[in-house]
Write a protein that holds these residues in place. Structure first.
Motif, PDB file in Angstrom:
ATOM      1  N   GLU A 123       0.445  -1.669   0.362  1.00 24.61           N
ATOM      2  CA  GLU A 123       0.361  -0.091  -0.391  1.00 24.61           C
ATOM      3  C   GLU A 123       1.265   1.160  -0.115  1.00 24.61           C
ATOM      4  OE1 GLU A 123      -4.345  -0.720   2.361  1.00 24.61           O
ATOM      5  OE2 GLU A 123      -2.765  -0.879   3.154  1.00 24.61           O
ATOM      6  N   THR A 124       1.973   1.195   0.441  1.00 22.70           N
ATOM      7  CA  THR A 124       3.206   1.811   0.625  1.00 22.70           C
ATOM      8  C   THR A 124       3.392   2.825  -1.048  1.00 22.70           C
ATOM      9  OG1 THR A 124       2.962   2.390   3.483  1.00 22.70           O
ATOM     10  CG2 THR A 124       4.701   3.245   1.385  1.00 22.70           C
ATOM     11  N   LEU A 125       3.995   1.890  -1.595  1.00 22.39           N
ATOM     12  CA  LEU A 125       4.690   0.854  -2.489  1.00 22.39           C
ATOM     13  C   LEU A 125       3.584   2.073  -4.029  1.00 22.39           C
ATOM     14  CD1 LEU A 125       6.912  -1.922  -2.804  1.00 22.39           C
ATOM     15  CD2 LEU A 125       7.777   1.003  -2.606  1.00 22.39           C
ATOM     16  N   THR A 126       2.290   1.603  -4.256  1.00 22.45           N
ATOM     17  CA  THR A 126       1.456   1.643  -4.906  1.00 22.45           C
ATOM     18  C   THR A 126      -0.007   2.612  -4.233  1.00 22.45           C
ATOM     19  OG1 THR A 126      -0.022   0.398  -6.809  1.00 22.45           O
ATOM     20  CG2 THR A 126       0.645  -0.363  -5.362  1.00 22.45           C
ATOM     21  N   GLU A 127      -0.702   3.548  -5.162  1.00 17.19           N
ATOM     22  CA  GLU A 127      -1.828   4.002  -5.224  1.00 17.19           C
ATOM     23  C   GLU A 127      -2.948   2.914  -5.231  1.00 17.19           C
ATOM     24  OE1 GLU A 127      -1.769   7.647  -6.342  1.00 17.19           O
ATOM     25  OE2 GLU A 127      -0.930   8.575  -4.959  1.00 17.19           O
ATOM     26  N   THR A 128      -2.836   1.861  -6.217  1.00 15.85           N
ATOM     27  CA  THR A 128      -3.500   1.045  -6.801  1.00 15.85           C
ATOM     28  C   THR A 128      -3.143   0.174  -6.761  1.00 15.85           C
ATOM     29  OG1 THR A 128      -2.362   0.990  -8.834  1.00 15.85           O
ATOM     30  CG2 THR A 128      -4.126   3.139  -8.765  1.00 15.85           C
ATOM     31  N   PRO A 129      -3.790  -0.501  -5.547  1.00 14.85           N
ATOM     32  CA  PRO A 129      -2.807  -2.138  -5.160  1.00 14.85           C
ATOM     33  C   PRO A 129      -4.287  -2.855  -5.448  1.00 14.85           C
ATOM     34  CG  PRO A 129      -3.818  -1.800  -3.753  1.00 14.85           C
ATOM     35  CD  PRO A 129      -3.408   0.440  -3.778  1.00 14.85           C
ATOM     36  N   SER A 130      -5.517  -2.801  -5.863  1.00 15.29           N
ATOM     37  CA  SER A 130      -6.317  -3.702  -6.811  1.00 15.29           C
ATOM     38  C   SER A 130      -5.344  -4.356  -7.870  1.00 15.29           C
ATOM     39  CB  SER A 130      -7.470  -3.038  -6.733  1.00 15.29           C
ATOM     40  OG  SER A 130      -7.216  -1.972  -7.671  1.00 15.29           O
ATOM     41  N   ARG A 131      -4.853  -3.614  -8.856  1.00 20.10           N
ATOM     42  CA  ARG A 131      -3.934  -3.572 -10.147  1.00 20.10           C
ATOM     43  C   ARG A 131      -2.548  -4.813  -9.930  1.00 20.10           C
ATOM     44  NH1 ARG A 131      -2.470   1.310 -12.500  1.00 20.10           N
ATOM     45  NH2 ARG A 131      -0.637  -0.487 -13.978  1.00 20.10           N
ATOM     46  N   VAL A 132      -2.259  -4.836  -8.366  1.00 22.36           N
ATOM     47  CA  VAL A 132      -1.013  -5.646  -8.068  1.00 22.36           C
ATOM     48  C   VAL A 132      -1.323  -7.363  -7.837  1.00 22.36           C
ATOM     49  CG1 VAL A 132       0.752  -6.311  -6.346  1.00 22.36           C
ATOM     50  CG2 VAL A 132      -0.322  -4.096  -6.727  1.00 22.36           C
ATOM     51  N   ARG A 133      -0.354  -8.200  -9.392  1.00 16.59           N
ATOM     52  CA  ARG A 133      -0.203  -9.380  -8.788  1.00 16.59           C
ATOM     53  C   ARG A 133       0.628  -9.904  -8.321  1.00 16.59           C
ATOM     54  NH1 ARG A 133      -2.893 -12.401 -12.764  1.00 16.59           N
ATOM     55  NH2 ARG A 133      -4.129 -11.419 -14.726  1.00 16.59           N
ATOM     56  N   PHE A 134       0.521 -10.489  -6.728  1.00 13.75           N
ATOM     57  CA  PHE A 134       1.578 -10.556  -5.488  1.00 13.75           C
ATOM     58  C   PHE A 134       1.856 -11.433  -5.358  1.00 13.75           C
ATOM     59  CE2 PHE A 134       2.363 -10.248  -0.895  1.00 13.75           C
ATOM     60  CZ  PHE A 134       4.599  -9.402  -1.473  1.00 13.75           C
ATOM     61  N   THR A 135       3.628 -12.381  -5.681  1.00 14.01           N
ATOM     62  CA  THR A 135       3.633 -13.340  -4.873  1.00 14.01           C
ATOM     63  C   THR A 135       4.544 -13.710  -3.996  1.00 14.01           C
ATOM     64  OG1 THR A 135       3.373 -14.160  -7.409  1.00 14.01           O
ATOM     65  CG2 THR A 135       4.982 -15.926  -6.444  1.00 14.01           C
ATOM     66  N   PHE A 136       4.304 -14.033  -2.783  1.00 16.28           N
ATOM     67  CA  PHE A 136       5.416 -13.977  -1.857  1.00 16.28           C
ATOM     68  C   PHE A 136       6.382 -15.261  -1.324  1.00 16.28           C
ATOM     69  CE2 PHE A 136       1.949 -14.684   0.051  1.00 16.28           C
ATOM     70  CZ  PHE A 136       2.010 -15.982   1.025  1.00 16.28           C
ATOM     71  N   ASP A 137       6.949 -15.360  -0.911  1.00 14.77           N
ATOM     72  CA  ASP A 137       8.136 -16.421  -0.442  1.00 14.77           C
ATOM     73  C   ASP A 137       7.284 -17.895   0.103  1.00 14.77           C
ATOM     74  OD1 ASP A 137      10.125 -18.624  -1.128  1.00 14.77           O
ATOM     75  OD2 ASP A 137      11.220 -17.814  -0.078  1.00 14.77           O
ATOM     76  N   GLN A 138       7.379 -18.924  -0.281  1.00 12.36           N
ATOM     77  CA  GLN A 138       6.004 -19.810   0.536  1.00 12.36           C
ATOM     78  C   GLN A 138       7.272 -20.063   2.031  1.00 12.36           C
ATOM     79  OE1 GLN A 138       6.874 -23.453  -1.889  1.00 12.36           O
ATOM     80  NE2 GLN A 138       8.723 -23.880  -0.633  1.00 12.36           N
ATOM     81  N   PHE A 139       6.161 -20.113   2.974  1.00 14.78           N
ATOM     82  CA  PHE A 139       6.565 -19.329   4.053  1.00 14.78           C
ATOM     83  C   PHE A 139       7.414 -21.108   4.608  1.00 14.78           C
ATOM     84  CE2 PHE A 139       6.332 -18.396   8.981  1.00 14.78           C
ATOM     85  CZ  PHE A 139       7.476 -17.414   8.416  1.00 14.78           C
ATOM     86  N   TYR A 140       7.146 -21.768   6.210  1.00 13.56           N
ATOM     87  CA  TYR A 140       8.099 -23.162   6.785  1.00 13.56           C
ATOM     88  C   TYR A 140       7.406 -23.961   5.836  1.00 13.56           C
ATOM     89  CZ  TYR A 140      11.115 -20.166   9.445  1.00 13.56           C
ATOM     90  OH  TYR A 140      11.995 -20.088  10.365  1.00 13.56           O
ATOM     91  N   SER A 141       6.238 -24.060   5.782  1.00 13.32           N
ATOM     92  CA  SER A 141       4.967 -25.237   5.872  1.00 13.32           C
ATOM     93  C   SER A 141       3.650 -24.381   4.863  1.00 13.32           C
ATOM     94  CB  SER A 141       4.478 -25.708   6.809  1.00 13.32           C
ATOM     95  OG  SER A 141       3.197 -24.621   7.319  1.00 13.32           O
ATOM     96  N   PRO A 142       3.295 -25.251   3.767  1.00 12.45           N
ATOM     97  CA  PRO A 142       1.353 -24.679   3.464  1.00 12.45           C
ATOM     98  C   PRO A 142       1.139 -24.224   4.213  1.00 12.45           C
ATOM     99  CG  PRO A 142       2.642 -27.018   1.953  1.00 12.45           C
ATOM    100  CD  PRO A 142       3.188 -27.074   3.464  1.00 12.45           C
ATOM    101  N   SER A 143       0.416 -24.419   4.949  1.00 12.52           N
ATOM    102  CA  SER A 143      -0.398 -24.244   5.798  1.00 12.52           C
ATOM    103  C   SER A 143      -0.113 -23.168   6.580  1.00 12.52           C
ATOM    104  CB  SER A 143      -0.724 -25.356   6.959  1.00 12.52           C
ATOM    105  OG  SER A 143       0.338 -25.196   8.057  1.00 12.52           O
ATOM    106  N   GLN A 144       0.846 -22.959   6.846  1.00  4.38           N
ATOM    107  CA  GLN A 144       1.652 -21.229   7.346  1.00  4.38           C
ATOM    108  C   GLN A 144       1.960 -20.492   6.477  1.00  4.38           C
ATOM    109  OE1 GLN A 144       5.348 -22.874   9.215  1.00  4.38           O
ATOM    110  NE2 GLN A 144       4.891 -21.543  10.387  1.00  4.38           N
TER     111      GLN A 144
END
Length: 219
Positions: A123-144
């Motif tokens: 939200e700090t980086l862009t005024e239009t988060p609704s246009r963002v396709r975001f991928t983050f690194d998987q954490f310790y387990s799929p459930s987390q």
């Protein structure tokens, strides 16, 4: 038109809470053009057959500088956001006890911090988060990882959010470089943070701490 963003973390949040000497927790996000977000990770470890991904803790100083210089290139369509948490910063929160005890949290403190943190940086980086396709690194387990996504989706409305392996997602590798770079000085290493182009890199630490404290007060 979609905007692409990638996130990763560095350090162990629980170790920070426990006061492990020299431990810090950081989040890095790279946002912009798909190829520009991932290209710097690939360039950083070029010609290194022993490295199949750009992982900050495994990179040489030359490779680290190469990655940062690439992210700073004027014609590269990227913006960078990050935050760094120490135990001192966490303890300064009025509602830090919620993180230590966790009885009112729906999930683990580190999962909560990642979900809320990613949302705040985006939200700090862009005024239009609704246009963002975001991928983050998987954490310790799929459930987390799924729990992080739930917290993230509750905090900000994105076009799409998912988690993936840094091994196969170049953009996540670039985010790892950002998260690793801004935390290295706290571990007694080089102050790589000052090497970033300040016109495109935003330190979200202070604003995130304020936002997190407000979030915790609502539990």
């Amino acid at each position: 038109m979609s905007i692409y963003a990638f996130g990763d973390e560095s350090g162990n949040f629980r170790a920070v809470l426990n006061g492990t000497d020299g431990e810090v927790f950081s989040i890095g996000v790279v946002l912009g053009d798909l190829n520009d977000c991932g290209g710097c990770a690939k360039r950083a470890v070029r010609r290194e057959r022993s490295m199949d991904e750009a992982k900050w803790t495994s990179m040489t100083s030359v490779q680290k500088r190469r990655a940062i210089e690439c992210l700073n290139e004027p014609d590269r369509n990227v913006r960078l956001g990050y935050l760094v948490l120490t135990q001192e910063r966490i303890n300064a929160l009025s509602n830090s006890h919620e993180l230590y005890h966790g009885s009112n949290l729906d999930t683990h403190a580190d999962v909560t911090c990642l979900g809320v943190g990613y949302a705040h940086v985006l939200e700090t980086l862009t005024e239009t988060p609704s246009r963002v396709r975001f991928t983050f690194d998987q954490f310790y387990s799929p459930s987390q990882s799924k729990a992080i996504k739930r917290v993230l989706d509750d905090e900000v409305e994105l076009f799409d959010s998912k988690y993936g392996s840094s091994h196969s997602v170049r953009g996540v590798q670039s985010a790892d470089c950002v998260a690793g770079a801004v935390s290295e000085k706290y571990r007694g290493g080089t102050d790589w943070e000052r090497e970033f182009d300040s016109s495109r890199a935003i330190d979200c630490t202070e604003s995130f701490c304020e936002a997190l404290d407000r979030w915790l007060s609502g539990l």
